[in-house]
Motif scaffolding. Structure first.
Motif, PDB file in Angstrom:
ATOM      1  N   THR A   1       0.829  -1.204   0.000  1.00 58.14           N
ATOM      2  CA  THR A   1       0.000   0.000   0.000  1.00 58.14           C
ATOM      3  C   THR A   1       0.862   1.252   0.000  1.00 58.14           C
ATOM      4  O   THR A   1       0.583   2.214  -0.723  1.00 58.14           O
ATOM      5  N   GLU A   2       1.937   1.252   0.781  1.00 55.04           N
ATOM      6  CA  GLU A   2       2.852   2.396   0.797  1.00 55.04           C
ATOM      7  C   GLU A   2       3.507   2.594  -0.560  1.00 55.04           C
ATOM      8  O   GLU A   2       3.652   3.721  -1.038  1.00 55.04           O
ATOM      9  N   GLN A   3       3.915   1.501  -1.193  1.00 56.26           N
ATOM     10  CA  GLN A   3       4.521   1.590  -2.522  1.00 56.26           C
ATOM     11  C   GLN A   3       3.529   2.195  -3.520  1.00 56.26           C
ATOM     12  O   GLN A   3       3.901   3.010  -4.355  1.00 56.26           O
ATOM     13  N   ALA A   4       2.280   1.792  -3.430  1.00 57.46           N
ATOM     14  CA  ALA A   4       1.260   2.277  -4.360  1.00 57.46           C
ATOM     15  C   ALA A   4       0.970   3.755  -4.137  1.00 57.46           C
ATOM     16  O   ALA A   4       0.851   4.520  -5.094  1.00 57.46           O
ATOM     17  N   GLU A   5       0.859   4.170  -2.890  1.00 55.63           N
ATOM     18  CA  GLU A   5       0.495   5.549  -2.599  1.00 55.63           C
ATOM     19  C   GLU A   5       1.647   6.514  -2.812  1.00 55.63           C
ATOM     20  O   GLU A   5       1.466   7.587  -3.372  1.00 55.63           O
ATOM     21  N   LEU A   6       2.839   6.149  -2.371  1.00 54.78           N
ATOM     22  CA  LEU A   6       3.967   7.072  -2.436  1.00 54.78           C
ATOM     23  C   LEU A   6       4.733   6.979  -3.750  1.00 54.78           C
ATOM     24  O   LEU A   6       5.216   7.987  -4.253  1.00 54.78           O
ATOM     25  N   GLY A   7       4.862   5.790  -4.306  1.00 53.52           N
ATOM     26  CA  GLY A   7       5.649   5.620  -5.516  1.00 53.52           C
ATOM     27  C   GLY A   7       4.833   5.497  -6.776  1.00 53.52           C
ATOM     28  O   GLY A   7       5.383   5.295  -7.854  1.00 53.52           O
ATOM     29  N   ARG A   8       3.508   5.577  -6.659  1.00 46.86           N
ATOM     30  CA  ARG A   8       2.591   5.462  -7.802  1.00 46.86           C
ATOM     31  C   ARG A   8       2.731   4.127  -8.526  1.00 46.86           C
ATOM     32  O   ARG A   8       2.605   4.039  -9.729  1.00 46.86           O
ATOM     33  N   TRP A   9       3.009   3.064  -7.766  1.00 46.20           N
ATOM     34  CA  TRP A   9       3.103   1.721  -8.324  1.00 46.20           C
ATOM     35  C   TRP A   9       1.748   1.057  -8.253  1.00 46.20           C
ATOM     36  O   TRP A   9       0.951   1.341  -7.360  1.00 46.20           O
ATOM     37  N   GLU A  10       1.487   0.157  -9.176  1.00 47.21           N
ATOM     38  CA  GLU A  10       0.266  -0.650  -9.132  1.00 47.21           C
ATOM     39  C   GLU A  10       0.659  -2.117  -9.188  1.00 47.21           C
ATOM     40  O   GLU A  10       1.694  -2.474  -9.737  1.00 47.21           O
ATOM     41  N   LEU A  11      -0.185  -2.955  -8.618  1.00 48.72           N
ATOM     42  CA  LEU A  11       0.083  -4.379  -8.562  1.00 48.72           C
ATOM     43  C   LEU A  11      -0.137  -4.993  -9.939  1.00 48.72           C
ATOM     44  O   LEU A  11      -1.191  -4.839 -10.534  1.00 48.72           O
ATOM     45  N   SER A  12       0.891  -5.681 -10.434  1.00 51.90           N
ATOM     46  CA  SER A  12       0.795  -6.307 -11.743  1.00 51.90           C
ATOM     47  C   SER A  12       0.582  -7.812 -11.620  1.00 51.90           C
ATOM     48  O   SER A  12      -0.273  -8.384 -12.294  1.00 51.90           O
ATOM     49  N   ARG A  13       1.345  -8.444 -10.728  1.00 48.23           N
ATOM     50  CA  ARG A  13       1.264  -9.904 -10.615  1.00 48.23           C
ATOM     51  C   ARG A  13       1.804 -10.327  -9.256  1.00 48.23           C
ATOM     52  O   ARG A  13       2.703  -9.704  -8.721  1.00 48.23           O
ATOM     53  N   THR A  14       1.253 -11.399  -8.709  1.00 41.25           N
ATOM     54  CA  THR A  14       1.780 -11.979  -7.479  1.00 41.25           C
ATOM     55  C   THR A  14       1.958 -13.480  -7.677  1.00 41.25           C
ATOM     56  O   THR A  14       1.230 -14.112  -8.443  1.00 41.25           O
ATOM     57  N   LEU A  15       2.917 -14.017  -6.953  1.00 41.68           N
ATOM     58  CA  LEU A  15       3.181 -15.446  -7.006  1.00 41.68           C
ATOM     59  C   LEU A  15       3.464 -15.900  -5.585  1.00 41.68           C
ATOM     60  O   LEU A  15       4.306 -15.330  -4.896  1.00 41.68           O
ATOM     61  N   LEU A  16       2.737 -16.896  -5.112  1.00 46.66           N
ATOM     62  CA  LEU A  16       2.909 -17.429  -3.763  1.00 46.66           C
ATOM     63  C   LEU A  16       3.549 -18.809  -3.874  1.00 46.66           C
ATOM     64  O   LEU A  16       3.015 -19.691  -4.545  1.00 46.66           O
ATOM     65  N   PHE A  17       4.698 -18.963  -3.228  1.00 45.15           N
ATOM     66  CA  PHE A  17       5.419 -20.222  -3.268  1.00 45.15           C
ATOM     67  C   PHE A  17       4.942 -21.137  -2.144  1.00 45.15           C
ATOM     68  O   PHE A  17       4.326 -20.688  -1.172  1.00 45.15           O
ATOM     69  N   ALA A  18       5.247 -22.432  -2.249  1.00 42.00           N
ATOM     70  CA  ALA A  18       4.797 -23.428  -1.280  1.00 42.00           C
ATOM     71  C   ALA A  18       5.314 -23.136   0.126  1.00 42.00           C
ATOM     72  O   ALA A  18       4.627 -23.368   1.105  1.00 42.00           O
ATOM     73  N   GLY A  19       6.504 -22.596   0.249  1.00 38.81           N
ATOM     74  CA  GLY A  19       7.068 -22.305   1.570  1.00 38.81           C
ATOM     75  C   GLY A  19       6.496 -21.061   2.216  1.00 38.81           C
ATOM     76  O   GLY A  19       6.774 -20.765   3.374  1.00 38.81           O
ATOM     77  N   GLY A  20       5.702 -20.296   1.477  1.00 36.85           N
ATOM     78  CA  GLY A  20       5.101 -19.087   2.036  1.00 36.85           C
ATOM     79  C   GLY A  20       5.731 -17.805   1.520  1.00 36.85           C
ATOM     80  O   GLY A  20       5.226 -16.716   1.782  1.00 36.85           O
ATOM     81  N   GLU A  21       6.835 -17.913   0.769  1.00 34.44           N
ATOM     82  CA  GLU A  21       7.456 -16.717   0.210  1.00 34.44           C
ATOM     83  C   GLU A  21       6.585 -16.183  -0.921  1.00 34.44           C
ATOM     84  O   GLU A  21       5.965 -16.936  -1.665  1.00 34.44           O
TER      85      GLU A  21
END
Length: 89
Positions: free
Chosen positions: A41-61
């Motif tokens: 949220t901080e990245q989006a508000e302050l740096g004007r970034w938007e979420l493009s893609r997420t990937l969740l690995f089996a270990g939780g990373e």
């Protein structure tokens, strides 16, 4: 998006050099979900970034791709012509 539909790019924006800048973040498994959300949220508000893609690995990373538009500024100084002053003698 429904099946069979494709996204079309804006040809005028692409022709003018429209591009995205990407940032890839790795969030360790030890980071709580709320802390990860707060960080993004901080990245989006302050740096004007938007979420493009997420990937969740089996270990939780988590691996997260953020993007923002690259804005190119064109100079208008060469296009402007200033009127010359004429003085009556």
């Amino acid at each position: 998006m429904a099946t069979g539909q494709t996204r079309t790019r804006r040809p005028d924006w692409v022709a003018q050099g429209g591009q995205y800048e990407y940032r890839v973040l790795r969030i360790p498994a030890t980071t709580s979900r709320n802390d990860a959300r707060r960080m993004l949220t901080e990245q989006a508000e302050l740096g004007r970034w938007e979420l493009s893609r997420t990937l969740l690995f089996a270990g939780g990373e988590r691996k997260v791709w953020l993007r923002r538009k690259v804005i190119r500024v064109r100079s208008t100084l060469a296009e402007t012509s200033f009127p010359t002053e004429q003085t009556d003698s």
